[in-house]
Design a protein around this motif. Structure first.
Motif, PDB file in Angstrom:
ATOM      1  N   LEU A  68     -68.629  89.660 -60.941  1.00  0.00           N
ATOM      2  CA  LEU A  68     -69.693  89.229 -60.030  1.00  0.00           C
ATOM      3  C   LEU A  68     -69.658  87.716 -59.831  1.00  0.00           C
ATOM      4  N   MET A  69     -69.468  86.971 -60.920  1.00  0.00           N
ATOM      5  CA  MET A  69     -69.407  85.516 -60.815  1.00  0.00           C
ATOM      6  C   MET A  69     -68.159  85.066 -60.068  1.00  0.00           C
ATOM      7  N   LEU A  70     -67.033  85.765 -60.298  1.00  0.00           N
ATOM      8  CA  LEU A  70     -65.768  85.385 -59.667  1.00  0.00           C
ATOM      9  C   LEU A  70     -65.841  85.513 -58.150  1.00  0.00           C
ATOM     10  N   PHE A  71     -66.476  86.591 -57.669  1.00  0.00           N
ATOM     11  CA  PHE A  71     -66.556  86.820 -56.226  1.00  0.00           C
ATOM     12  C   PHE A  71     -67.892  86.373 -55.632  1.00  0.00           C
ATOM     13  N   LEU A  75     -76.259  91.699 -57.649  1.00  0.00           N
ATOM     14  CA  LEU A  75     -76.484  93.125 -57.867  1.00  0.00           C
ATOM     15  C   LEU A  75     -77.008  93.832 -56.622  1.00  0.00           C
ATOM     16  N   PRO A  76     -77.948  93.248 -55.864  1.00  0.00           N
ATOM     17  CA  PRO A  76     -78.389  93.928 -54.637  1.00  0.00           C
ATOM     18  C   PRO A  76     -77.247  94.206 -53.655  1.00  0.00           C
ATOM     19  N   ILE A  77     -76.302  93.266 -53.555  1.00  0.00           N
ATOM     20  CA  ILE A  77     -75.152  93.477 -52.664  1.00  0.00           C
ATOM     21  C   ILE A  77     -74.284  94.616 -53.181  1.00  0.00           C
ATOM     22  N   ILE A  78     -74.075  94.669 -54.514  1.00  0.00           N
ATOM     23  CA  ILE A  78     -73.310  95.758 -55.114  1.00  0.00           C
ATOM     24  C   ILE A  78     -73.999  97.091 -54.848  1.00  0.00           C
ATOM     25  N   GLN A  79     -75.331  97.118 -54.982  1.00  0.00           N
ATOM     26  CA  GLN A  79     -76.085  98.343 -54.730  1.00  0.00           C
ATOM     27  C   GLN A  79     -75.989  98.746 -53.267  1.00  0.00           C
ATOM     28  N   LEU A  80     -76.093  97.773 -52.370  1.00  0.00           N
ATOM     29  CA  LEU A  80     -76.031  98.067 -50.943  1.00  0.00           C
ATOM     30  C   LEU A  80     -74.659  98.608 -50.558  1.00  0.00           C
ATOM     31  N   GLY A  81     -73.602  97.914 -50.983  1.00  0.00           N
ATOM     32  CA  GLY A  81     -72.250  98.372 -50.667  1.00  0.00           C
ATOM     33  C   GLY A  81     -71.916  99.688 -51.322  1.00  0.00           C
ATOM     34  N   GLY A  82     -72.310  99.833 -52.595  1.00  0.00           N
ATOM     35  CA  GLY A  82     -72.051 101.085 -53.303  1.00  0.00           C
ATOM     36  C   GLY A  82     -72.789 102.250 -52.686  1.00  0.00           C
ATOM     37  N   GLY A  83     -74.037 102.028 -52.288  1.00  0.00           N
ATOM     38  CA  GLY A  83     -74.812 103.097 -51.658  1.00  0.00           C
ATOM     39  C   GLY A  83     -74.214 103.552 -50.347  1.00  0.00           C
ATOM     40  N   SER A 135     -72.619 104.417 -59.670  1.00  0.00           N
ATOM     41  CA  SER A 135     -72.583 104.392 -61.136  1.00  0.00           C
ATOM     42  C   SER A 135     -72.260 102.993 -61.645  1.00  0.00           C
ATOM     43  N   VAL A 136     -71.312 102.330 -60.992  1.00  0.00           N
ATOM     44  CA  VAL A 136     -70.939 100.975 -61.400  1.00  0.00           C
ATOM     45  C   VAL A 136     -72.124 100.025 -61.241  1.00  0.00           C
ATOM     46  N   SER A 137     -72.863 100.157 -60.128  1.00  0.00           N
ATOM     47  CA  SER A 137     -74.016  99.282 -59.913  1.00  0.00           C
ATOM     48  C   SER A 137     -75.102  99.535 -60.951  1.00  0.00           C
ATOM     49  N   VAL A 138     -75.287 100.808 -61.352  1.00  0.00           N
ATOM     50  CA  VAL A 138     -76.264 101.119 -62.401  1.00  0.00           C
ATOM     51  C   VAL A 138     -75.817 100.515 -63.728  1.00  0.00           C
ATOM     52  N   ILE A 139     -74.525 100.617 -64.042  1.00  0.00           N
ATOM     53  CA  ILE A 139     -74.002 100.034 -65.281  1.00  0.00           C
ATOM     54  C   ILE A 139     -74.209  98.520 -65.286  1.00  0.00           C
ATOM     55  N   LEU A 140     -73.944  97.871 -64.145  1.00  0.00           N
ATOM     56  CA  LEU A 140     -74.146  96.422 -64.053  1.00  0.00           C
ATOM     57  C   LEU A 140     -75.619  96.068 -64.194  1.00  0.00           C
ATOM     58  N   MET A 212     -81.477 101.585 -50.114  1.00  0.00           N
ATOM     59  CA  MET A 212     -82.845 101.096 -49.931  1.00  0.00           C
ATOM     60  C   MET A 212     -83.265 100.173 -51.070  1.00  0.00           C
ATOM     61  N   THR A 213     -82.822 100.480 -52.287  1.00  0.00           N
ATOM     62  CA  THR A 213     -83.132  99.614 -53.429  1.00  0.00           C
ATOM     63  C   THR A 213     -82.489  98.241 -53.253  1.00  0.00           C
ATOM     64  N   GLY A 214     -81.223  98.236 -52.798  1.00  0.00           N
ATOM     65  CA  GLY A 214     -80.542  96.974 -52.548  1.00  0.00           C
ATOM     66  C   GLY A 214     -81.213  96.163 -51.462  1.00  0.00           C
ATOM     67  N   ILE A 215     -81.624  96.825 -50.368  1.00  0.00           N
ATOM     68  CA  ILE A 215     -82.309  96.137 -49.261  1.00  0.00           C
ATOM     69  C   ILE A 215     -83.642  95.567 -49.741  1.00  0.00           C
ATOM     70  N   ALA A 216     -84.363  96.377 -50.535  1.00  0.00           N
ATOM     71  CA  ALA A 216     -85.668  95.924 -51.033  1.00  0.00           C
ATOM     72  C   ALA A 216     -85.530  94.674 -51.888  1.00  0.00           C
ATOM     73  N   LYS A 217     -84.482  94.616 -52.743  1.00  0.00           N
ATOM     74  CA  LYS A 217     -84.287  93.451 -53.596  1.00  0.00           C
ATOM     75  C   LYS A 217     -83.820  92.244 -52.792  1.00  0.00           C
ATOM     76  N   LEU A 218     -82.983  92.493 -51.769  1.00  0.00           N
ATOM     77  CA  LEU A 218     -82.485  91.382 -50.955  1.00  0.00           C
ATOM     78  C   LEU A 218     -83.614  90.694 -50.188  1.00  0.00           C
ATOM     79  N   PHE A 219     -84.536  91.513 -49.628  1.00  0.00           N
ATOM     80  CA  PHE A 219     -85.595  90.960 -48.777  1.00  0.00           C
ATOM     81  C   PHE A 219     -86.948  90.948 -49.460  1.00  0.00           C
ATOM     82  N   ASP A 220     -86.946  91.209 -50.795  1.00  0.00           N
ATOM     83  CA  ASP A 220     -88.181  91.169 -51.577  1.00  0.00           C
ATOM     84  C   ASP A 220     -89.246  92.088 -50.968  1.00  0.00           C
TER      85      ASP A 220
END
Length: 223
Positions: A68-71, A75-83, A135-140, A212-220
């Motif tokens: 995550l730091m390298l790129f 986490l919200p972006i990972i959730q959005l893309g993963g979803g 699953s990866v986003s949940v693990i992160l 939706m979880t990723g969007i909610a976190k991105l836009f509070d």
């Protein structure tokens, strides 16, 4: 109190990862792809799937923060893309021909079929069908929730508990893969088709929830 804290970590990690990883549903779906293989080939491929599953799961836990730091990802972006990827995969499952899940009655093995399956062991059978971006986003997320403020020993033990949950998901998947052919024969082809389609639909719903979880976190937002 210490035991209760670790028990809570185990239960919460299991409850968070199980519906997304869905090893039972993934087992039914993968079994359909492995139909037509000999027992020896089937066992060999299942071992490779389980090995890749552990590499993805434990690898995400071990180097997730570094990636995550390298790129520069959050986490919200990972959730959005993963979803989104989960939704896409689920739609493909819903649109797939039902003939793919028919059990093989005889032992007439098609070498081309075996070669095609071997080429797809990691993608898409292991990733994203067995363990996907969700699953990866949940693990992160679980990894990010571990606090080192109370000491490195407690933090590392929490990491070990999350790793144990990942291994448990892998064992459940292995159980359904190794016994899946018997289960499919008992419930019949029509039953397996119904289960596969229901699993695909609920997988799509899980993908939408992660988006939706990723969007909610991105836009509070509060959804």
């Amino acid at each position: 109190m210490l035991k209760e804290g670790f028990l809570f970590t185990f239960i919460s990690a299991f409850m968070a990862l199980f519906p997304v990883a869905n090893p039972v549903g993934a087992g039914f779906l993968v079994n359909g792809l492995l139909s037509g293989l000999s027992d020896a080939d089937r066992k060999a491929i299942i071992r490779k799937i389980v090995t890749d599953y552990l590499l993805v799961g434990i690898g995400s836990l071990a180097v997730g923060h570094f990636v995550l730091m390298l790129f520069g990802l959050s986490l919200p972006i990972i959730q959005l893309g993963g979803g989104v990827l989960i939704c896409r995969t689920a739609l493909q499952w819903l649109g797939d021909s039902d003939s793919a899940v028919k059990p093989t009655e005889g032992k007439d093995i098609n070498p081309m079929h075996k070669t095609a399956i071997e080429a797809q062991i990691f993608y898409p059978i292991t990733f994203p069908i067995s363990i996907g971006p969700g699953s990866v986003s949940v693990i992160l997320t679980l990894m990010a929730s571990v606090s080192m403020k109370d000491g490195w020993a407690k933090g590392l033990l929490s990491y070990a508990i999350i790793a144990l949950v990942i291994v448990l998901m892998c064992l459940i998947l292995y159980l359904f893969l190794s016994q899946g052919e018997r289960i499919i024969r008992k419930i019949g082809n029509s039953g397996s088709i119904v289960i596969n389609k229901m699993v695909a639909f609920f997988t799509f719903c899980v993908g939408v929830q992660i988006v939706m979880t990723g969007i909610a976190k991105l836009f509070d937002l509060h959804i």
